[in-house]
Write a protein that holds these residues in place. Sequence first.
Motif, PDB file in Angstrom:
ATOM      1  N   PRO A 130       1.008  -1.348   0.170  1.00 30.96           N
ATOM      2  CA  PRO A 130       0.020   0.015   0.098  1.00 30.96           C
ATOM      3  C   PRO A 130       0.931   1.048   0.084  1.00 30.96           C
ATOM      4  N   ARG A 131       0.354   2.269  -0.578  1.00 28.35           N
ATOM      5  CA  ARG A 131       1.111   3.574  -0.806  1.00 28.35           C
ATOM      6  C   ARG A 131       0.095   4.746  -0.393  1.00 28.35           C
ATOM      7  N   GLY A 132       0.264   5.646   0.471  1.00 26.57           N
ATOM      8  CA  GLY A 132      -0.637   6.421   0.727  1.00 26.57           C
ATOM      9  C   GLY A 132      -0.280   8.013   0.872  1.00 26.57           C
ATOM     10  N   ASP A 133      -1.091   8.959   0.572  1.00 21.90           N
ATOM     11  CA  ASP A 133      -0.625  10.427   1.097  1.00 21.90           C
ATOM     12  C   ASP A 133      -1.886  11.216   1.480  1.00 21.90           C
ATOM     13  N   LEU A 134      -1.750  12.303   1.768  1.00 20.75           N
ATOM     14  CA  LEU A 134      -3.123  13.178   2.181  1.00 20.75           C
ATOM     15  C   LEU A 134      -3.817  13.331   0.989  1.00 20.75           C
ATOM     16  N   ALA A 135      -3.146  13.713  -0.137  1.00 20.95           N
ATOM     17  CA  ALA A 135      -3.922  14.055  -1.404  1.00 20.95           C
ATOM     18  C   ALA A 135      -3.175  13.119  -2.442  1.00 20.95           C
ATOM     19  N   ASP A 136      -3.490  13.368  -3.642  1.00 21.09           N
ATOM     20  CA  ASP A 136      -2.935  12.667  -5.034  1.00 21.09           C
ATOM     21  C   ASP A 136      -1.699  11.958  -4.718  1.00 21.09           C
ATOM     22  N   ILE A 137      -1.811  10.453  -4.317  1.00 20.49           N
ATOM     23  CA  ILE A 137      -1.055   9.756  -4.260  1.00 20.49           C
ATOM     24  C   ILE A 137       0.155   9.655  -5.379  1.00 20.49           C
ATOM     25  N   CYS A 138      -0.346   9.810  -6.575  1.00 22.58           N
ATOM     26  CA  CYS A 138       0.352   9.770  -7.639  1.00 22.58           C
ATOM     27  C   CYS A 138       0.158  11.295  -8.243  1.00 22.58           C
ATOM     28  N   LYS A 139       1.517  11.666  -8.883  1.00 20.20           N
ATOM     29  CA  LYS A 139       1.532  12.979  -9.674  1.00 20.20           C
ATOM     30  C   LYS A 139       1.198  12.508 -11.041  1.00 20.20           C
ATOM     31  N   VAL A 140       0.399  13.300 -11.766  1.00 19.55           N
ATOM     32  CA  VAL A 140       0.083  13.019 -13.259  1.00 19.55           C
ATOM     33  C   VAL A 140       1.047  14.106 -14.000  1.00 19.55           C
ATOM     34  N   ILE A 141       2.005  13.486 -14.563  1.00 20.86           N
ATOM     35  CA  ILE A 141       2.863  14.093 -15.505  1.00 20.86           C
ATOM     36  C   ILE A 141       2.213  14.521 -16.813  1.00 20.86           C
ATOM     37  N   ASP A 142       1.690  13.356 -17.427  1.00 20.54           N
ATOM     38  CA  ASP A 142       1.032  13.560 -18.484  1.00 20.54           C
ATOM     39  C   ASP A 142      -0.128  12.364 -18.710  1.00 20.54           C
ATOM     40  N   GLU A 143      -0.604  12.196 -20.003  1.00 24.80           N
ATOM     41  CA  GLU A 143      -1.697  11.327 -20.210  1.00 24.80           C
ATOM     42  C   GLU A 143      -1.045   9.624 -20.127  1.00 24.80           C
ATOM     43  N   ARG A 144       0.324   9.654 -20.207  1.00 23.76           N
ATOM     44  CA  ARG A 144       0.918   8.242 -20.245  1.00 23.76           C
ATOM     45  C   ARG A 144       1.967   8.015 -19.074  1.00 23.76           C
ATOM     46  N   THR A 145       1.951   9.191 -18.243  1.00 28.26           N
ATOM     47  CA  THR A 145       3.068   8.868 -17.282  1.00 28.26           C
ATOM     48  C   THR A 145       2.451   9.224 -15.915  1.00 28.26           C
ATOM     49  N   LEU A 146       2.902   8.428 -14.834  1.00 29.08           N
ATOM     50  CA  LEU A 146       2.442   8.975 -13.450  1.00 29.08           C
ATOM     51  C   LEU A 146       3.837   8.919 -12.573  1.00 29.08           C
ATOM     52  N   LEU A 147       3.765   9.746 -11.456  1.00 30.88           N
ATOM     53  CA  LEU A 147       4.894   9.605 -10.707  1.00 30.88           C
ATOM     54  C   LEU A 147       4.335   9.312  -9.239  1.00 30.88           C
ATOM     55  N   LEU A 148       5.320   8.315  -8.706  1.00 27.52           N
ATOM     56  CA  LEU A 148       4.755   7.921  -7.451  1.00 27.52           C
ATOM     57  C   LEU A 148       5.979   7.870  -6.276  1.00 27.52           C
ATOM     58  N   PRO A 149       5.758   8.671  -5.425  1.00 24.50           N
ATOM     59  CA  PRO A 149       7.203   8.843  -4.346  1.00 24.50           C
ATOM     60  C   PRO A 149       7.053   7.620  -3.614  1.00 24.50           C
ATOM     61  N   ASP A 150       8.329   7.394  -3.299  1.00 22.41           N
ATOM     62  CA  ASP A 150       8.638   6.340  -2.226  1.00 22.41           C
ATOM     63  C   ASP A 150       8.994   7.007  -0.941  1.00 22.41           C
ATOM     64  N   ARG A 151       7.647   7.072   0.089  1.00 24.10           N
ATOM     65  CA  ARG A 151       7.855   7.706   1.420  1.00 24.10           C
ATOM     66  C   ARG A 151       8.856   6.650   2.249  1.00 24.10           C
ATOM     67  N   PRO A 152       9.050   7.069   3.414  1.00 21.10           N
ATOM     68  CA  PRO A 152       9.787   6.363   4.588  1.00 21.10           C
ATOM     69  C   PRO A 152       8.999   5.152   4.868  1.00 21.10           C
ATOM     70  N   GLY A 153       9.771   3.989   5.022  1.00 27.84           N
ATOM     71  CA  GLY A 153       9.245   2.712   5.262  1.00 27.84           C
ATOM     72  C   GLY A 153       9.859   2.083   6.146  1.00 27.84           C
ATOM     73  N   ASN A 154      10.082   0.899   6.174  1.00 29.48           N
ATOM     74  CA  ASN A 154      10.858  -0.097   6.965  1.00 29.48           C
ATOM     75  C   ASN A 154      12.177  -0.439   6.138  1.00 29.48           C
ATOM     76  N   ASN A 155      12.469   0.263   5.020  1.00 31.32           N
ATOM     77  CA  ASN A 155      13.706   0.065   4.435  1.00 31.32           C
ATOM     78  C   ASN A 155      13.862  -1.659   3.875  1.00 31.32           C
ATOM     79  N   ARG A 156      12.760  -2.386   3.736  1.00 28.83           N
ATOM     80  CA  ARG A 156      12.752  -3.607   3.208  1.00 28.83           C
ATOM     81  C   ARG A 156      13.099  -3.469   1.699  1.00 28.83           C
ATOM     82  N   ILE A 157      12.314  -2.463   1.038  1.00 29.06           N
ATOM     83  CA  ILE A 157      12.295  -2.000  -0.248  1.00 29.06           C
ATOM     84  C   ILE A 157      12.129  -3.275  -1.156  1.00 29.06           C
ATOM     85  N   ASP A 158      11.282  -3.819  -0.867  1.00 25.41           N
ATOM     86  CA  ASP A 158      10.522  -5.175  -1.630  1.00 25.41           C
ATOM     87  C   ASP A 158      10.204  -4.814  -2.986  1.00 25.41           C
ATOM     88  N   THR A 159       9.419  -3.675  -3.103  1.00 29.52           N
ATOM     89  CA  THR A 159       8.873  -3.184  -4.435  1.00 29.52           C
ATOM     90  C   THR A 159      10.116  -2.905  -5.160  1.00 29.52           C
TER      91      THR A 159
END
Length: 207
Positions: free
Chosen positions: A61-90
């Motif tokens: 799961p990934r979450g933010d207060l608002a738009d979790i993904c930034k829409v760059i254009d019609e074919r591109t999304l931007l998803l930040p990697d916020r602090p977690g447990n540093n397993r970095i599985d994904t």
Amino acid sequence: MGGRHEITTLQDLEAIYGVPPSPQALLKEVGELTPEYRAWIEASPFVVLASSGAEGLDCTPRGDLADICKVIDERTLLLPDRPGNNRIDTLRNLIHDPRVALLFFVPGREEMIRVVGRAVISTDPALIELCRVDGKLPRSVLVISIGSVYFQCARALKRSQLWSRSQSADRPALPSVGNILQSISKGTFDGAAYDVELVERMKKFLY
């Protein structure tokens, strides 16, 4: 379990489900964001991200207060990697296999938006800056190239009554994270102390 009742061929599977998907079930899938799909994604504070790597599958799961993904254009999304447990599985998975699938939720709405595509990990300062929250920046971002996007109908959330349950004061009593860790460690881990510290740790390292 299963034995002779297991379905192992497409022919057997299609014999069970029979009727082909409706025209609208096929019409809904497109290769880029329409204005309507963009509106849904920009309204979503929560997404479930699936990936595949050398050691298997992962869903996070990934979450933010608002738009979790930034829409760059019609074919591109931007998803930040916020602090977690540093397993970095994904992130480990994406080094091996760039394919991803995302399921976007909007609180109170029972439909969801599904995106399938490919992602690369980026430390581009300009992209990271777009994801600043409270003066804090993610270490990296995922640049997601959309392959397909479509909506998921409301049946699953209607059946689960997810949003009505989430507002209920009568929530089930479940083991805490500390309880789980203490049980797994067979009592050598102090679960109660962990639970007490977790609240402050979350506040300090949320972003």
